[in-house]
Design a protein around this motif. Structure first.
Motif, PDB file in Angstrom:
ATOM      1  N   ASN A  22       0.847  -1.190   0.000  1.00  0.00           N
ATOM      2  CA  ASN A  22       0.000   0.000   0.000  1.00  0.00           C
ATOM      3  C   ASN A  22       0.889   1.249   0.000  1.00  0.00           C
ATOM      4  OD1 ASN A  22      -1.376   2.308   1.378  1.00  0.00           O
ATOM      5  ND2 ASN A  22      -3.100   0.892   1.308  1.00  0.00           N
ATOM      6  N   PRO A  23       0.666   2.185  -0.932  1.00  0.00           N
ATOM      7  CA  PRO A  23       1.532   3.372  -1.010  1.00  0.00           C
ATOM      8  C   PRO A  23       1.539   4.219   0.264  1.00  0.00           C
ATOM      9  CG  PRO A  23       0.189   3.194  -2.981  1.00  0.00           C
ATOM     10  CD  PRO A  23      -0.298   2.144  -2.036  1.00  0.00           C
ATOM     11  N   PHE A  24       0.406   4.363   0.927  1.00  0.00           N
ATOM     12  CA  PHE A  24       0.373   5.139   2.164  1.00  0.00           C
ATOM     13  C   PHE A  24       1.162   4.437   3.266  1.00  0.00           C
ATOM     14  CE2 PHE A  24      -3.536   6.675   0.068  1.00  0.00           C
ATOM     15  CZ  PHE A  24      -3.179   8.012  -0.031  1.00  0.00           C
ATOM     16  N   PHE A  25       1.019   3.123   3.342  1.00  0.00           N
ATOM     17  CA  PHE A  25       1.772   2.350   4.321  1.00  0.00           C
ATOM     18  C   PHE A  25       3.272   2.490   4.054  1.00  0.00           C
ATOM     19  CE2 PHE A  25       3.687  -1.587   5.938  1.00  0.00           C
ATOM     20  CZ  PHE A  25       3.214  -1.584   7.240  1.00  0.00           C
ATOM     21  N   LEU A  26       3.656   2.394   2.791  1.00  0.00           N
ATOM     22  CA  LEU A  26       5.071   2.531   2.437  1.00  0.00           C
ATOM     23  C   LEU A  26       5.593   3.923   2.766  1.00  0.00           C
ATOM     24  CD1 LEU A  26       5.169   0.637  -0.963  1.00  0.00           C
ATOM     25  CD2 LEU A  26       6.228  -0.052   1.187  1.00  0.00           C
ATOM     26  N   TYR A  27       4.793   4.932   2.501  1.00  0.00           N
ATOM     27  CA  TYR A  27       5.234   6.294   2.791  1.00  0.00           C
ATOM     28  C   TYR A  27       5.465   6.488   4.285  1.00  0.00           C
ATOM     29  CZ  TYR A  27       5.318  11.306   3.395  1.00  0.00           C
ATOM     30  OH  TYR A  27       5.679  12.574   3.771  1.00  0.00           O
ATOM     31  N   PHE A  28       4.480   6.111   5.087  1.00  0.00           N
ATOM     32  CA  PHE A  28       4.611   6.333   6.532  1.00  0.00           C
ATOM     33  C   PHE A  28       5.612   5.387   7.185  1.00  0.00           C
ATOM     34  CE2 PHE A  28       0.561   8.571   5.972  1.00  0.00           C
ATOM     35  CZ  PHE A  28       0.898   9.755   6.611  1.00  0.00           C
ATOM     36  N   SER A  29       5.914   4.280   6.526  1.00  0.00           N
ATOM     37  CA  SER A  29       6.894   3.365   7.098  1.00  0.00           C
ATOM     38  C   SER A  29       8.328   3.772   6.773  1.00  0.00           C
ATOM     39  CB  SER A  29       6.640   1.940   6.617  1.00  0.00           C
ATOM     40  OG  SER A  29       6.852   1.849   5.230  1.00  0.00           O
ATOM     41  N   THR A  30       8.492   4.807   5.960  1.00  0.00           N
ATOM     42  CA  THR A  30       9.837   5.264   5.613  1.00  0.00           C
ATOM     43  C   THR A  30      10.040   6.730   5.971  1.00  0.00           C
ATOM     44  OG1 THR A  30       9.108   5.738   3.364  1.00  0.00           O
ATOM     45  CG2 THR A  30      10.128   3.599   3.764  1.00  0.00           C
ATOM     46  N   THR A  31       9.256   7.232   6.893  1.00  0.00           N
ATOM     47  CA  THR A  31       9.414   8.615   7.338  1.00  0.00           C
ATOM     48  C   THR A  31       9.517   8.647   8.858  1.00  0.00           C
ATOM     49  OG1 THR A  31       7.023   8.880   7.343  1.00  0.00           O
ATOM     50  CG2 THR A  31       8.191   9.675   5.408  1.00  0.00           C
ATOM     51  N   VAL A  32      10.068   9.711   9.377  1.00  0.00           N
ATOM     52  CA  VAL A  32      10.227   9.861  10.823  1.00  0.00           C
ATOM     53  C   VAL A  32       8.949  10.497  11.360  1.00  0.00           C
ATOM     54  CG1 VAL A  32      11.707  10.746  12.665  1.00  0.00           C
ATOM     55  CG2 VAL A  32      12.692  10.210  10.440  1.00  0.00           C
ATOM     56  N   TYR A  33       7.893   9.713  11.354  1.00  0.00           N
ATOM     57  CA  TYR A  33       6.601  10.140  11.888  1.00  0.00           C
ATOM     58  C   TYR A  33       6.184   9.166  12.979  1.00  0.00           C
ATOM     59  CZ  TYR A  33       5.833  13.185   7.808  1.00  0.00           C
ATOM     60  OH  TYR A  33       5.920  14.153   6.848  1.00  0.00           O
ATOM     61  N   ILE A  34       5.362   9.645  13.880  1.00  0.00           N
ATOM     62  CA  ILE A  34       4.893   8.836  14.997  1.00  0.00           C
ATOM     63  C   ILE A  34       3.833   7.812  14.574  1.00  0.00           C
ATOM     64  CG2 ILE A  34       3.071  10.427  15.703  1.00  0.00           C
ATOM     65  CD1 ILE A  34       3.910   9.907  18.607  1.00  0.00           C
ATOM     66  N   GLU A  35       3.209   8.010  13.417  1.00  0.00           N
ATOM     67  CA  GLU A  35       2.066   7.192  13.011  1.00  0.00           C
ATOM     68  C   GLU A  35       2.359   5.701  12.947  1.00  0.00           C
ATOM     69  OE1 GLU A  35       0.828  11.237  12.112  1.00  0.00           O
ATOM     70  OE2 GLU A  35       2.711  10.181  11.786  1.00  0.00           O
ATOM     71  N   MET A  36       3.516   5.312  12.439  1.00  0.00           N
ATOM     72  CA  MET A  36       3.791   3.879  12.311  1.00  0.00           C
ATOM     73  C   MET A  36       3.973   3.224  13.676  1.00  0.00           C
ATOM     74  SD  MET A  36       3.655   1.564  10.096  1.00  0.00           S
ATOM     75  CE  MET A  36       3.489   2.597   8.678  1.00  0.00           C
ATOM     76  N   LEU A  37       4.568   3.931  14.620  1.00  0.00           N
ATOM     77  CA  LEU A  37       4.687   3.383  15.974  1.00  0.00           C
ATOM     78  C   LEU A  37       3.304   3.248  16.610  1.00  0.00           C
ATOM     79  CD1 LEU A  37       6.624   2.395  18.172  1.00  0.00           C
ATOM     80  CD2 LEU A  37       6.713   4.748  19.004  1.00  0.00           C
ATOM     81  N   LEU A  38       2.431   4.205  16.349  1.00  0.00           N
ATOM     82  CA  LEU A  38       1.058   4.103  16.850  1.00  0.00           C
ATOM     83  C   LEU A  38       0.337   2.906  16.236  1.00  0.00           C
ATOM     84  CD1 LEU A  38       0.000   7.863  16.824  1.00  0.00           C
ATOM     85  CD2 LEU A  38       0.595   6.476  18.799  1.00  0.00           C
ATOM     86  N   MET A  39       0.622   2.634  14.961  1.00  0.00           N
ATOM     87  CA  MET A  39       0.012   1.475  14.301  1.00  0.00           C
ATOM     88  C   MET A  39       0.457   0.157  14.938  1.00  0.00           C
ATOM     89  SD  MET A  39      -2.220   2.119  12.025  1.00  0.00           S
ATOM     90  CE  MET A  39      -2.284   0.488  11.316  1.00  0.00           C
ATOM     91  N   VAL A  40       1.672   0.125  15.468  1.00  0.00           N
ATOM     92  CA  VAL A  40       2.131  -1.085  16.171  1.00  0.00           C
ATOM     93  C   VAL A  40       1.216  -1.358  17.361  1.00  0.00           C
ATOM     94  CG1 VAL A  40       3.972  -2.064  17.592  1.00  0.00           C
ATOM     95  CG2 VAL A  40       4.530  -0.934  15.455  1.00  0.00           C
ATOM     96  N   PHE A  41       0.980  -0.335  18.160  1.00  0.00           N
ATOM     97  CA  PHE A  41       0.127  -0.513  19.335  1.00  0.00           C
ATOM     98  C   PHE A  41      -1.317  -0.806  18.943  1.00  0.00           C
ATOM     99  CE2 PHE A  41       3.663   1.980  21.126  1.00  0.00           C
ATOM    100  CZ  PHE A  41       4.052   1.088  22.108  1.00  0.00           C
ATOM    101  N   PHE A  42      -1.789  -0.161  17.900  1.00  0.00           N
ATOM    102  CA  PHE A  42      -3.155  -0.393  17.436  1.00  0.00           C
ATOM    103  C   PHE A  42      -3.322  -1.817  16.913  1.00  0.00           C
ATOM    104  CE2 PHE A  42      -6.334  -0.299  14.004  1.00  0.00           C
ATOM    105  CZ  PHE A  42      -7.435   0.067  14.741  1.00  0.00           C
ATOM    106  N   SER A  43      -2.417  -2.264  16.052  1.00  0.00           N
ATOM    107  CA  SER A  43      -2.541  -3.612  15.482  1.00  0.00           C
ATOM    108  C   SER A  43      -2.337  -4.688  16.551  1.00  0.00           C
ATOM    109  CB  SER A  43      -1.571  -3.803  14.314  1.00  0.00           C
ATOM    110  OG  SER A  43      -0.247  -3.627  14.726  1.00  0.00           O
ATOM    111  N   ALA A  44      -1.445  -4.449  17.497  1.00  0.00           N
ATOM    112  CA  ALA A  44      -1.262  -5.410  18.592  1.00  0.00           C
ATOM    113  C   ALA A  44      -2.510  -5.470  19.456  1.00  0.00           C
ATOM    114  CB  ALA A  44      -0.052  -5.026  19.439  1.00  0.00           C
ATOM    115  N   SER A  45      -3.109  -4.332  19.706  1.00  0.00           N
ATOM    116  CA  SER A  45      -4.331  -4.286  20.505  1.00  0.00           C
ATOM    117  C   SER A  45      -5.472  -5.033  19.817  1.00  0.00           C
ATOM    118  CB  SER A  45      -4.712  -2.834  20.754  1.00  0.00           C
ATOM    119  OG  SER A  45      -5.879  -2.767  21.524  1.00  0.00           O
TER     120      SER A  45
END
Length: 158
Positions: free
Chosen positions: A116-139
């Protein structure tokens, strides 16, 4: 589970190529990196002595500081936090989909998320969103597991 490694490798190759192509750091990335550097110097998330940075939860900036301390200060090191986080999100996506449906659906959903292009973009930038997704997906994963097994420990983790 045997295809999970292949999916992670495919996603990682996309992410690495995405990093190499044309990504110039934007202002938010520089902002987060500056806060990480200040944590190394002062121990507190701030932009200077009088302005603490408490707008977002501090875990991300403390991780940046830890990675800077362990591996040195660079844009690639700061972006590696998001890359590692995205791989963890892919694992939880696979586990959740496998628990809900089948291995085939889990592989497909993980692959689709990984390209997914949005996933790829946020997974290669210094943004907090991907770390938040870790907690969300684990939850989400542990919540579904709690309902499926009816064990209280999974409810607490979720």
């Amino acid at each position: 589970m045997k295809y999970l490694f292949l999916i992670i490798l495919i996603s990682l190759s996309f992410q690495i190529s995405f990093l190499i192509l044309d990504k110039v750091p934007d202002t938010d990335e520089i902002w987060y990196m500056s806060i990480g550097e200040n944590i190394l110097q002062t121990g507190f998330p701030s932009m200077n002595e009088t302005n603490p940075y408490l707008i977002h939860p501090p875990l991300f900036t403390y991780l940046i500081a830890l990675f800077f301390k362990l591996f040195g200060k660079s844009l690639l090191i700061a972006r590696s936090i998001s890359i590692i986080s995205s791989l963890i999100v892919l694992v939880f996506t696979y586990l959740t989909a496998k628990g809900l449906k089948s291995n085939k659906i889990a592989i497909l959903s993980t692959f689709l998320l990984g390209i997914n292009p949005f996933f790829l973009y946020f997974s290669t930038t210094v943004y907090i969103e991907m770390l938040l997704m870790v907690f969300f997906s684990a939850s989400i994963y542990y919540l579904f597991k709690a309902f499926k097994t009816n064990e209280s420990k999974y409810f607490l983790i979720a």
